[in-house]
Design a protein around this motif. Structure first.
Motif, mmCIF file in Angstrom:
data_model
loop_
_atom_site.group_PDB
_atom_site.id
_atom_site.type_symbol
_atom_site.label_atom_id
_atom_site.label_comp_id
_atom_site.label_asym_id
_atom_site.label_seq_id
_atom_site.Cartn_x
_atom_site.Cartn_y
_atom_site.Cartn_z
ATOM 1 N N ALA A 58 0.820 -1.212 0.000
ATOM 2 C CA ALA A 58 0.000 0.000 0.000
ATOM 3 C C ALA A 58 0.859 1.271 0.000
ATOM 4 O O ALA A 58 0.439 2.301 -0.530
ATOM 5 C CB ALA A 58 -0.932 0.003 1.205
ATOM 6 N N LYS A 59 2.047 1.204 0.573
ATOM 7 C CA LYS A 59 2.925 2.373 0.623
ATOM 8 C C LYS A 59 3.597 2.664 -0.722
ATOM 9 O O LYS A 59 4.054 3.776 -0.950
ATOM 10 C CB LYS A 59 4.002 2.180 1.694
ATOM 11 N N GLN A 60 3.670 1.670 -1.591
ATOM 12 C CA GLN A 60 4.322 1.853 -2.889
ATOM 13 C C GLN A 60 3.380 2.583 -3.835
ATOM 14 O O GLN A 60 2.171 2.390 -3.793
ATOM 15 C CB GLN A 60 4.721 0.504 -3.488
ATOM 16 N N LYS A 61 3.936 3.403 -4.679
ATOM 17 C CA LYS A 61 3.140 4.146 -5.661
ATOM 18 C C LYS A 61 3.566 3.720 -7.062
ATOM 19 O O LYS A 61 4.461 4.300 -7.670
ATOM 20 C CB LYS A 61 3.329 5.659 -5.482
ATOM 21 N N THR A 62 2.947 2.657 -7.560
ATOM 22 C CA THR A 62 3.237 2.158 -8.902
ATOM 23 C C THR A 62 1.925 2.002 -9.666
ATOM 24 O O THR A 62 0.842 2.039 -9.085
ATOM 25 C CB THR A 62 3.949 0.792 -8.836
#
Length: 85
Positions: free
Chosen positions: A47-51
């Motif tokens: 959830a913390k990753q922005k892809t």
């Protein structure tokens, strides 16, 4: 003399007492808990990753296990990707 009495009493108590230890949880409960904690940790990392993939599929859980709909799911994911750009 008091210590000797205490030692004798302790030996007598230890030999006469049954020490049945029952586990509070089963191994299956422990495995289930470990899997749950691992999935939560991975979901938080995901959830913390922005892809782009993260935007298309925000959860780590599988949507469906039915391979008949794989083509439809791929198509829908591609539409999501195009509309999110």
């Amino acid at each position: 003399m008091c210590t000797e009495k205490a030692d004798i009493q302790a030996k007598h108590t230890a030999s006469s007492t049954s020490l049945d230890i029952t586990p509070l949880t089963t191994s299956q409960d422990t495995i289930r808990t470990i899997k749950h904690i691992s999935l939560q940790a991975w979901q938080n990392t995901w959830a913390k990753q922005k892809t782009k993939l993260n935007e298309i599929k925000p959860t780590i859980l599988h949507r469906s296990n039915n391979h008949r709909y794989k083509k439809k799911e791929t198509f829908i994911n591609r539409l999501r990707k195009v509309t999110s750009e």
